[in-house]
Design an enzyme around this catalytic site. Structure first.
Site, PDB file in Angstrom:
ATOM      1  N   TYR A  58      -9.270   6.108 110.526  1.00 22.98           N
ATOM      2  CA  TYR A  58     -10.494   6.847 110.174  1.00 22.98           C
ATOM      3  C   TYR A  58     -10.532   8.163 110.951  1.00 22.98           C
ATOM      4  O   TYR A  58     -10.761   9.225 110.377  1.00 22.98           O
ATOM      5  CB  TYR A  58     -11.708   5.996 110.519  1.00 22.98           C
TER       6      TYR A  58
ATOM      7  N   SER B 298     -16.570  13.884 110.967  1.00 24.65           N
ATOM      8  CA  SER B 298     -17.245  12.982 111.912  1.00 24.65           C
ATOM      9  C   SER B 298     -16.968  13.484 113.319  1.00 24.65           C
ATOM     10  O   SER B 298     -15.955  14.166 113.547  1.00 24.65           O
ATOM     11  CB  SER B 298     -16.684  11.561 111.779  1.00 24.65           C
TER      12      SER B 298
HETATM   13  N1  LIG Z   1     -23.332   7.156 108.939  1.00 21.06           N
HETATM   14  C1  LIG Z   1     -22.750   7.682 109.974  1.00 21.06           C
HETATM   15  O1  LIG Z   1     -23.135   7.428 111.125  1.00 21.06           O
HETATM   16  C2  LIG Z   1     -21.583   8.582 109.818  1.00 21.06           C
HETATM   17  C3  LIG Z   1     -21.009   8.845 108.569  1.00 21.06           C
HETATM   18  N2  LIG Z   1     -19.970   9.737 108.486  1.00 21.06           N
HETATM   19  C4  LIG Z   1     -19.385  10.065 107.183  1.00 21.06           C
HETATM   20  O2  LIG Z   1     -20.408  10.393 106.257  1.00 21.06           O
HETATM   21  C5  LIG Z   1     -19.986  10.054 104.931  1.00 21.06           C
HETATM   22  C6  LIG Z   1     -21.046   9.199 104.280  1.00 21.06           C
HETATM   23  O3  LIG Z   1     -21.162   8.048 105.076  1.00 21.06           O
HETATM   24  P1  LIG Z   1     -22.431   7.072 104.993  1.00 21.06           P
HETATM   25  O4  LIG Z   1     -23.495   7.674 104.154  1.00 21.06           O
HETATM   26  O5  LIG Z   1     -22.722   6.644 106.375  1.00 21.06           O
HETATM   27  O6  LIG Z   1     -21.751   5.860 104.243  1.00 21.06           O
HETATM   28  P2  LIG Z   1     -22.310   4.831 103.167  1.00 21.06           P
HETATM   29  O7  LIG Z   1     -21.273   3.754 103.088  1.00 21.06           O
HETATM   30  O8  LIG Z   1     -23.713   4.488 103.457  1.00 21.06           O
HETATM   31  O9  LIG Z   1     -22.261   5.672 101.810  1.00 21.06           O
HETATM   32  C7  LIG Z   1     -21.012   6.127 101.386  1.00 21.06           C
HETATM   33  C8  LIG Z   1     -21.151   6.444  99.928  1.00 21.06           C
HETATM   34  O10 LIG Z   1     -19.850   6.795  99.485  1.00 21.06           O
HETATM   35  C9  LIG Z   1     -19.525   5.986  98.378  1.00 21.06           C
HETATM   36  N3  LIG Z   1     -18.092   5.743  98.369  1.00 21.06           N
HETATM   37  C10 LIG Z   1     -17.344   5.105  99.299  1.00 21.06           C
HETATM   38  N4  LIG Z   1     -16.062   5.055  98.899  1.00 21.06           N
HETATM   39  C11 LIG Z   1     -16.025   5.678  97.688  1.00 21.06           C
HETATM   40  C12 LIG Z   1     -15.007   5.943  96.773  1.00 21.06           C
HETATM   41  N5  LIG Z   1     -13.742   5.542  97.010  1.00 21.06           N
HETATM   42  N6  LIG Z   1     -15.315   6.596  95.636  1.00 21.06           N
HETATM   43  C13 LIG Z   1     -16.588   6.997  95.381  1.00 21.06           C
HETATM   44  N7  LIG Z   1     -17.616   6.777  96.218  1.00 21.06           N
HETATM   45  C14 LIG Z   1     -17.313   6.115  97.347  1.00 21.06           C
HETATM   46  C15 LIG Z   1     -20.299   4.700  98.552  1.00 21.06           C
HETATM   47  O11 LIG Z   1     -20.458   4.048  97.313  1.00 21.06           O
HETATM   48  C16 LIG Z   1     -21.606   5.237  99.101  1.00 21.06           C
HETATM   49  O12 LIG Z   1     -22.427   5.689  98.054  1.00 21.06           O
HETATM   50  C17 LIG Z   1     -18.638   9.350 105.094  1.00 21.06           C
HETATM   51  O13 LIG Z   1     -17.596  10.267 104.835  1.00 21.06           O
HETATM   52  C18 LIG Z   1     -18.621   8.933 106.565  1.00 21.06           C
HETATM   53  O14 LIG Z   1     -17.304   8.862 107.078  1.00 21.06           O
HETATM   54  C19 LIG Z   1     -19.448  10.377 109.578  1.00 21.06           C
HETATM   55  C20 LIG Z   1     -19.966  10.119 110.815  1.00 21.06           C
HETATM   56  C21 LIG Z   1     -21.046   9.212 111.036  1.00 21.06           C
HETATM   57  C1  LIG Z   2     -19.318   8.298 114.166  1.00 22.39           C
HETATM   58  C2  LIG Z   2     -18.370   7.551 113.261  1.00 22.39           C
HETATM   59  O1  LIG Z   2     -17.948   8.330 112.203  1.00 22.39           O
HETATM   60  C3  LIG Z   2     -19.056   6.313 112.857  1.00 22.39           C
HETATM   61  O2  LIG Z   2     -18.427   5.272 113.568  1.00 22.39           O
HETATM   62  C4  LIG Z   2     -18.265   4.188 112.760  1.00 22.39           C
HETATM   63  O3  LIG Z   2     -17.888   3.111 113.128  1.00 22.39           O
HETATM   64  C5  LIG Z   2     -18.570   4.465 111.388  1.00 22.39           C
HETATM   65  O4  LIG Z   2     -17.353   4.234 110.716  1.00 22.39           O
HETATM   66  C6  LIG Z   2     -19.039   5.918 111.383  1.00 22.39           C
HETATM   67  O5  LIG Z   2     -18.216   6.662 110.561  1.00 22.39           O
END
Ligand SMILES: NC(=O)C1=CN([C@@H]2O[C@H](COP(=O)(O)OP(=O)(O)OC[C@H]3O[C@@H](n4cnc5c(N)ncnc54)[C@H](O)[C@@H]3O)[C@@H](O)[C@H]2O)C=CC1
Ligand SMILES: C[C@H](O)[C@@H]1OC(=O)[C@H](O)[C@@H]1O
Length: 257
Positions: free
Chosen positions: A160, A147
């Site tokens: 985080y 991130s």
């Molecule tokens: N959406 C954003 O703006 C940003 C996201 N990220 C990172 O991108 C990655 C994906 O995030 P998003 O798609 O936004 O989140 P999201 O919450 O929409 O999807 C996350 C996925 O990971 C799965 N997951 C969560 N914990 C789990 C576990 N313990 N075991 C198996 N699956 C698990 C959830 O079920 C879901 O399918 C994360 O690592 C997040 O930190 C980083 C920066 C910004």
């Molecule tokens: C950009 C960050 O990763 C973003 O900020 C948040 O609050 C969410 O947790 C996303 O990960």
């Protein structure tokens, strides 16, 4: 005549994506399947897995699903072994992640454990497993979902941020250890993308304005824009890149003043 356009297709490749059924993980796993890869979707919810499995199979794309919590990474490894046996795994994406946004003084030990286990510990041990497979192949791509919060300070939680910074450093260190085996280890650092993780924050107009004020491109990301980076890092187009973190951030991390 020598061609200089590298291949971005993933035909014949097998990719494992954790957190594969929602948000960024769904975008990446779908793009990989569209690029020709056999994808193994890892997520906690069988219902979500079945839904995406059906969607991708309806497009004649190659999919397997594994239900499991990455905090129980040994279970994930056992299930991957059951499906893959001696077949190669070419690409492994540690995407699953979560956040509990709170002030440092409010963080409980349970919250610490959950964030650290999900975002960092699982990524390390799943990378360790992937590398054991890839070493024998002389080729592999490991991609860690960090991130911008692992590079610059955000107001969205110190634990985080620590885990995301760790993924950047882990990618560099594993890149120097495993480079001799042809294993490339890189990270992606997203700024805001519209997913379940950020949904509530992005409903707050004032918060979104704060984001845009710090973002040269003056908008949040589109999921296909992060999928594109993930396809690049999974394909031969990035074969001479390792230990790097690509910030897909609208310019946020370079915005001084
Ligand atoms: N959406 C954003 O703006 C940003 C996201 N990220 C990172 O991108 C990655 C994906 O995030 P998003 O798609 O936004 O989140 P999201 O919450 O929409 O999807 C996350 C996925 O990971 C799965 N997951 C969560 N914990 C789990 C576990 N313990 N075991 C198996 N699956 C698990 C959830 O079920 C879901 O399918 C994360 O690592 C997040 O930190 C980083 C920066 C910004
Ligand atoms: C950009 C960050 O990763 C973003 O900020 C948040 O609050 C969410 O947790 C996303 O990960």
């Amino acid at each position: 005549m020598e061609r200089y356009l590298p291949s971005f297709d993933l035909n014949g490749k097998t990719a494992v994506v954790t957190g594969a059924t929602k948000g960024i993980g769904k975008a990446i796993s779908t793009a990989y399947a569209e690029a020709g890869a056999q994808v193994i979707l890892v997520s906690r919810t069988q219902e979500d897995l079945d839904r995406l499995d059906n969607e991708l199979k309806a497009q004649n794309l190659k999919v397997h699903t594994i239900a499991g919590d990455v905090q129980d990474y040994k279970q994930i490894i056992d299930k991957v072994e059951t499906i893959m046996k001696d077949q190669p795994i070419d690409i492994w994406v540690n995407n699953a992640g979560m956040n509990i946004r709170s002030e440092a003084e409010e963080v409980s030990e349970e919250e610490w454990e959950q964030i650290v286990q999900t975002n960092m510990k699982s990524a390390f041990f799943l990378s360790q497993y992937a590398a054991k497979k890839m070493k024998g192949q002389g080729y592999g791509k490991i991609i860690n979902m960090s991130s911008v919060g692992g590079h610059v300070a955000l107001r969205t939680g110190v634990v985080y941020a620590m885990t995301k910074a760790a993924l950047i450093q882990m990618s560099k260190t594993l890149a120097i250890e495993w480079g001799k085996y042809g294993i490339r280890v890189n990270a992606i650092g997203p700024w805001y993308f519209p997913t379940a993780l950020t949904e509530k924050l992005l409903e707050d107009e004032e918060y979104v304005q704060d984001i845009l004020d710090r973002t040269p491109l003056k908008r949040i990301g589109k999921l296909k824009e992060i999928a594109g980076t993930a396809v690049f890092l999974a394909s031969e187009a990035s074969d001479y890149m390792t230990g790097q973190t690509l910030f897909v951030d609208g310019g946020m991390t370079i915005y001084g003043f």
